[in-house]
Scaffold this motif. Structure first.
Motif, PDB file in Angstrom:
ATOM      1  N   GLU A  45      11.748   8.089   7.327  1.00  0.00           N
ATOM      2  CA  GLU A  45      12.795   7.136   6.944  1.00  0.00           C
ATOM      3  C   GLU A  45      12.281   5.698   6.980  1.00  0.00           C
ATOM      4  N   LYS A  46      11.451   5.378   7.973  1.00  0.00           N
ATOM      5  CA  LYS A  46      10.894   4.023   8.066  1.00  0.00           C
ATOM      6  C   LYS A  46       9.939   3.740   6.905  1.00  0.00           C
ATOM      7  N   VAL A  47       9.124   4.722   6.542  1.00  0.00           N
ATOM      8  CA  VAL A  47       8.185   4.547   5.426  1.00  0.00           C
ATOM      9  C   VAL A  47       8.964   4.394   4.123  1.00  0.00           C
ATOM     10  N   LYS A  48       9.965   5.238   3.925  1.00  0.00           N
ATOM     11  CA  LYS A  48      10.762   5.178   2.692  1.00  0.00           C
ATOM     12  C   LYS A  48      11.433   3.819   2.520  1.00  0.00           C
ATOM     13  N   LYS A  49      11.834   3.212   3.619  1.00  0.00           N
ATOM     14  CA  LYS A  49      12.494   1.902   3.556  1.00  0.00           C
ATOM     15  C   LYS A  49      11.597   0.863   2.875  1.00  0.00           C
ATOM     16  N   SER A  50      10.287   0.950   3.098  1.00  0.00           N
ATOM     17  CA  SER A  50       9.347   0.020   2.462  1.00  0.00           C
ATOM     18  C   SER A  50       8.771   0.560   1.159  1.00  0.00           C
ATOM     19  N   LEU A  51       8.599   1.878   1.059  1.00  0.00           N
ATOM     20  CA  LEU A  51       7.937   2.462  -0.108  1.00  0.00           C
ATOM     21  C   LEU A  51       8.834   2.522  -1.343  1.00  0.00           C
ATOM     22  N   ILE A  52      10.078   2.881  -1.177  1.00  0.00           N
ATOM     23  CA  ILE A  52      10.953   3.038  -2.343  1.00  0.00           C
ATOM     24  C   ILE A  52      11.064   1.750  -3.163  1.00  0.00           C
ATOM     25  N   PRO A  53      11.236   0.576  -2.546  1.00  0.00           N
ATOM     26  CA  PRO A  53      11.254  -0.643  -3.375  1.00  0.00           C
ATOM     27  C   PRO A  53       9.949  -0.859  -4.150  1.00  0.00           C
ATOM     28  N   ILE A  54       8.827  -0.450  -3.583  1.00  0.00           N
ATOM     29  CA  ILE A  54       7.547  -0.559  -4.298  1.00  0.00           C
ATOM     30  C   ILE A  54       7.554   0.396  -5.491  1.00  0.00           C
ATOM     31  N   GLN A  55       7.994   1.611  -5.267  1.00  0.00           N
ATOM     32  CA  GLN A  55       8.024   2.608  -6.342  1.00  0.00           C
ATOM     33  C   GLN A  55       9.018   2.241  -7.439  1.00  0.00           C
ATOM     34  N   MET A  56      10.072   1.529  -7.082  1.00  0.00           N
ATOM     35  CA  MET A  56      11.092   1.122  -8.056  1.00  0.00           C
ATOM     36  C   MET A  56      10.772  -0.225  -8.699  1.00  0.00           C
ATOM     37  N   CYS A  57       9.581  -0.757  -8.424  1.00  0.00           N
ATOM     38  CA  CYS A  57       9.128  -2.057  -8.955  1.00  0.00           C
ATOM     39  C   CYS A  57      10.028  -3.211  -8.518  1.00  0.00           C
ATOM     40  N   GLU A  58      10.679  -3.052  -7.377  1.00  0.00           N
ATOM     41  CA  GLU A  58      11.490  -4.127  -6.813  1.00  0.00           C
ATOM     42  C   GLU A  58      10.672  -4.969  -5.840  1.00  0.00           C
ATOM     43  N   ALA A  59       9.523  -4.442  -5.435  1.00  0.00           N
ATOM     44  CA  ALA A  59       8.610  -5.143  -4.526  1.00  0.00           C
ATOM     45  C   ALA A  59       7.195  -4.722  -4.885  1.00  0.00           C
ATOM     46  N   GLU A  60       6.239  -5.544  -4.493  1.00  0.00           N
ATOM     47  CA  GLU A  60       4.835  -5.213  -4.724  1.00  0.00           C
ATOM     48  C   GLU A  60       4.218  -4.700  -3.437  1.00  0.00           C
ATOM     49  N   ALA A  61       3.295  -3.768  -3.577  1.00  0.00           N
ATOM     50  CA  ALA A  61       2.547  -3.309  -2.411  1.00  0.00           C
ATOM     51  C   ALA A  61       1.723  -4.475  -1.886  1.00  0.00           C
ATOM     52  N   GLN A  62       1.789  -4.697  -0.596  1.00  0.00           N
ATOM     53  CA  GLN A  62       1.047  -5.782   0.037  1.00  0.00           C
ATOM     54  C   GLN A  62      -0.321  -5.275   0.480  1.00  0.00           C
ATOM     55  N   PRO A  63      -1.326  -6.130   0.431  1.00  0.00           N
ATOM     56  CA  PRO A  63      -2.659  -5.689   0.861  1.00  0.00           C
ATOM     57  C   PRO A  63      -2.685  -5.423   2.364  1.00  0.00           C
ATOM     58  N   ILE A  64      -3.361  -4.367   2.737  1.00  0.00           N
ATOM     59  CA  ILE A  64      -3.574  -4.065   4.152  1.00  0.00           C
ATOM     60  C   ILE A  64      -5.064  -3.854   4.357  1.00  0.00           C
ATOM     61  N   TYR A  65      -5.498  -4.012   5.570  1.00  0.00           N
ATOM     62  CA  TYR A  65      -6.902  -3.773   5.882  1.00  0.00           C
ATOM     63  C   TYR A  65      -7.104  -2.269   5.999  1.00  0.00           C
ATOM     64  N   SER A  66      -7.886  -1.712   5.090  1.00  0.00           N
ATOM     65  CA  SER A  66      -8.125  -0.265   5.078  1.00  0.00           C
ATOM     66  C   SER A  66      -9.569   0.001   4.663  1.00  0.00           C
ATOM     67  N   PRO A  67     -10.492  -0.147   5.603  1.00  0.00           N
ATOM     68  CA  PRO A  67     -11.898   0.071   5.266  1.00  0.00           C
ATOM     69  C   PRO A  67     -12.161   1.531   4.913  1.00  0.00           C
ATOM     70  N   SER A  68     -13.127   1.719   4.025  1.00  0.00           N
ATOM     71  CA  SER A  68     -13.531   3.084   3.680  1.00  0.00           C
ATOM     72  C   SER A  68     -14.292   3.686   4.859  1.00  0.00           C
ATOM     73  N   MET A  69     -14.387   4.996   4.869  1.00  0.00           N
ATOM     74  CA  MET A  69     -15.136   5.657   5.930  1.00  0.00           C
ATOM     75  C   MET A  69     -16.603   5.235   5.882  1.00  0.00           C
ATOM     76  N   GLY A  70     -17.115   4.942   4.695  1.00  0.00           N
ATOM     77  CA  GLY A  70     -18.483   4.443   4.572  1.00  0.00           C
ATOM     78  C   GLY A  70     -18.668   3.122   5.307  1.00  0.00           C
ATOM     79  N   GLU A  71     -17.684   2.217   5.182  1.00  0.00           N
ATOM     80  CA  GLU A  71     -17.743   0.947   5.905  1.00  0.00           C
ATOM     81  C   GLU A  71     -17.696   1.175   7.413  1.00  0.00           C
TER      82      GLU A  71
END
Length: 137
Positions: free
Chosen positions: A96-122
């Motif tokens: 429910e917490k994830v959906k609260k932020s994800l659904i607006p992104i999926q509905m183009c009401e909000a943009e996905a914000q950048p997060i720090y997510s290094p690759s496993m190689g990094e």
């Protein structure tokens, strides 16, 4: 953005040092998730802090994936997607917490914000880097 949200800022001064600090902090965090991403390029893995907002932003930033499987430090599945839509999430409170932020992104009401997510190689490169001084041999 909460205190545990790590942001990837590739254009900052001292980028290498900043990324190294962020990576060290991320690896010390108890709430790290591993994202197993399947897309047209194949398979890749990323690490990030597992806040609901970060999960939503990570998924929302990848609308063309085939599947994402998020696992905890012990490789226990936390959430699965088909495309960038959630398929399974055993923890209904987290869902429910994830959906609260994800659904607006999926509905183009909000943009996905950048997060720090290094690759496993990094991550591996960071862990294998030569260190100097102050360590027991």
């Amino acid at each position: 953005m909460n205190a545990n949200t790590y942001v990837d800022r590739p254009n900052d001064k001292g980028t290498a040092l900043d990324r190294e600090r962020q990576l060290a902090t991320l690896l010390e965090d108890d709430d790290v998730l591993c994202a197993h991403v399947y897309d047209d390029s194949g398979y890749s893995e990323f690490l990030f802090h597992g806040s609901p907002e970060n999960i939503a932003n990570f998924i929302g930033a990848r609308p063309m994936v085939h599947q994402i499987v998020l696992t905890d430090r012990q490789e226990r599945p936390v959430l699965w997607t088909i495309g960038y839509f959630i398929d399974r999430c055993p923890d209904k409170v987290l869902l429910e917490k994830v959906k609260k932020s994800l659904i607006p992104i999926q509905m183009c009401e909000a943009e996905a914000q950048p997060i720090y997510s290094p690759s496993m190689g990094e991550v591996v490169a960071y862990l294998m880097r030569p260190t100097t001084g102050g360590e027991d041999k």
